[in-house]
Scaffold this active site. Structure first.
Site, PDB file in Angstrom:
ATOM      1  N   PRO A   1     -30.430  -4.198  -0.482  1.00 50.26           N
ATOM      2  CG  PRO A   1     -31.129  -3.346  -2.585  1.00 50.26           C
ATOM      3  CD  PRO A   1     -31.091  -3.085  -1.225  1.00 50.26           C
ATOM      4  CG  ASN A   2     -27.984  -9.391  -3.706  1.00 49.17           C
ATOM      5  OD1 ASN A   2     -28.891  -9.321  -4.497  1.00 49.17           O
ATOM      6  ND2 ASN A   2     -27.688 -10.769  -2.937  1.00 49.17           N
TER       7      ASN A   2
ATOM      8  CB  ALA B   1     -18.864 -10.280   9.186  1.00 50.47           C
TER       9      ALA B   1
ATOM     10  CB  ILE C   1     -30.973 -14.664  14.833  1.00 52.78           C
ATOM     11  CG1 ILE C   1     -32.203 -15.105  15.200  1.00 52.78           C
ATOM     12  CG2 ILE C   1     -29.976 -15.477  15.736  1.00 52.78           C
ATOM     13  CD1 ILE C   1     -32.803 -16.423  15.431  1.00 52.78           C
TER      14      ILE C   1
ATOM     15  N   GLY D   1     -16.042 -19.547   9.537  1.00 50.16           N
ATOM     16  CA  GLY D   1     -17.345 -20.102   9.725  1.00 50.16           C
ATOM     17  C   GLY D   1     -18.269 -19.096   9.858  1.00 50.16           C
TER      18      GLY D   1
ATOM     19  CG  ASP E   1     -27.405 -11.482   8.345  1.00 46.82           C
ATOM     20  OD1 ASP E   1     -28.379 -11.085   7.515  1.00 46.82           O
ATOM     21  OD2 ASP E   1     -27.295 -12.795   8.341  1.00 46.82           O
TER      22      ASP E   1
ATOM     23  CB  SER F   1     -34.713 -16.825   3.144  1.00 47.90           C
ATOM     24  OG  SER F   1     -34.743 -17.591   4.162  1.00 47.90           O
TER      25      SER F   1
END
Length: 313
Positions: free
Chosen positions: A186-187, A286, A42, A291, A256, A140
């Site tokens: 991936p991290n 970002a 999303i 927030g 994201d 997740s």
């Protein structure tokens, strides 16, 4: 024209607020809460919207929280295909301490998906896949979901010649990679678990990523390394890119946003080096907002130009 499909299996309504200070066992006077749609895919759809690229968001939605999620996505003009579920969509809670600028993130567990709900999501992906150029599975995995769910999505993507981009962890990620994907983000921790190798420095990150690429299971791996930037690895290319220095206010949605920037770059025909820099620019931008606000396009464009000017031939 084909579109981007984002898949979010653990969506959320993100509720955020600020307080002057956080003191245990005292009543804390919070500012009016802000509600925003959340969850991996999303957030990718929301970020793509800011970049001017349309997408279709597929996600489970249950109860009043699910309806609020849908309303919030409508307000942002996101094309959505929710699948109704028995269990309520979760709500996460984020609090910022104004005195220290510390951020406290309370993530609730994703509700269990029933077998029939999982099947309904797969059926919907199959229906939409023929009109899709990229499928982005991010976030997740909820309880109840089959470990082979993303592997099934990978088979759908292969059949319809869509490129699958995956940003998740655990057994679902392993099985998706075994089936074959286009791009992974991936991290370092996720890459270590996926390969069983230590990835403490750039060389180890490259070695672990190449272990996957050389098996022919993934075309592009972009390992996010936080403030250290990212490592890109393909069959015949490897590059470490330093992240720009910015004033960090929140890390919510940064990963994201990075995925969205890379998918945007792919869809616009950017070469590999420019595509990854677009992702890093969006992810870094970002972190500049409080927030769960993701990024402002002007910030992302400015950081992208900064990164491009430093490309070494």
């Amino acid at each position: 024209m084909k579109h981007v499909l984002t898949l979010t299996l653990s969506p959320t309504v993100d509720k955020s607020t600020t307080v002057d200070k956080i003191v245990a066992e005292q009543k804390l006077d919070c500012d009016a809460p802000k509600f925003e749609p959340g969850g991996g895919g999303i957030n990718v759809s929301r970020a793509l919207k800011r970049l001017g690229l349309a997408s279709v968001a597929v996600f489970p939605s249950g109860g009043l929280t699910g309806q609020r999620l849908q309303d919030l996505l409508d307000e942002e003009g996101i094309d959505q295909h929710p699948v109704t579920t028995k269990n309520l969509t979760r709500e996460n809670f984020i609090v910022v301490n104004r005195t220290t600028n510390e951020q406290f993130r309370f993530g609730m567990p994703a509700p269990e998906l029933l077998v029939r709900e999982e099947e309904a999501i797969l059926k919907l992906v199959k229906q939409l896949a023929p009109k899709t150029s990229y499928i982005v599975a991010s976030g997740s995995m909820p309880q109840g979901i089959g470990d082979d769910f993303l592997a099934k999505v990978a088979r759908i993507a292969h059949k319809e010649h869509a490129r699958l981009v995956v940003d998740t962890s655990g057994e679902a990620l392993k099985q998706a990679v075994d089936e074959g994907v286009y791009m992974l983000k991936p991290n370092q921790n996720e890459l270590s678990k996926l390969t069983g190798l230590r990835v403490d420095d750039h060389d180890e990150v490259e070695e672990a990523a190449r272990k996957i690429v050389d098996k022919g299971k993934c075309e592009i791996i972009v390992v996010s390394m936080g403030p250290l930037g990212a490592q890109t690895v393909t069959k015949d290319f490897s590059e470490h890119i330093h992240a720009p220095t910015v004033k960090k206010r929140s890390t919510v949605g940064a990963g994201d946003s990075m995925v969205a920037g890379m998918v945007y770059g792919c869809s616009k025909g950017y070469d590999l080096r420019h595509m990854v820099r677009m992702g890093i620019a969006c992810g870094s931008a970002a972190t500049m907002n409080p927030g769960t606000e993701l990024f402002q396009k002007d910030d992302a464009d400015r950081l992208y130009q900064w990164l491009v000017k430093r490309i070494k031939n």
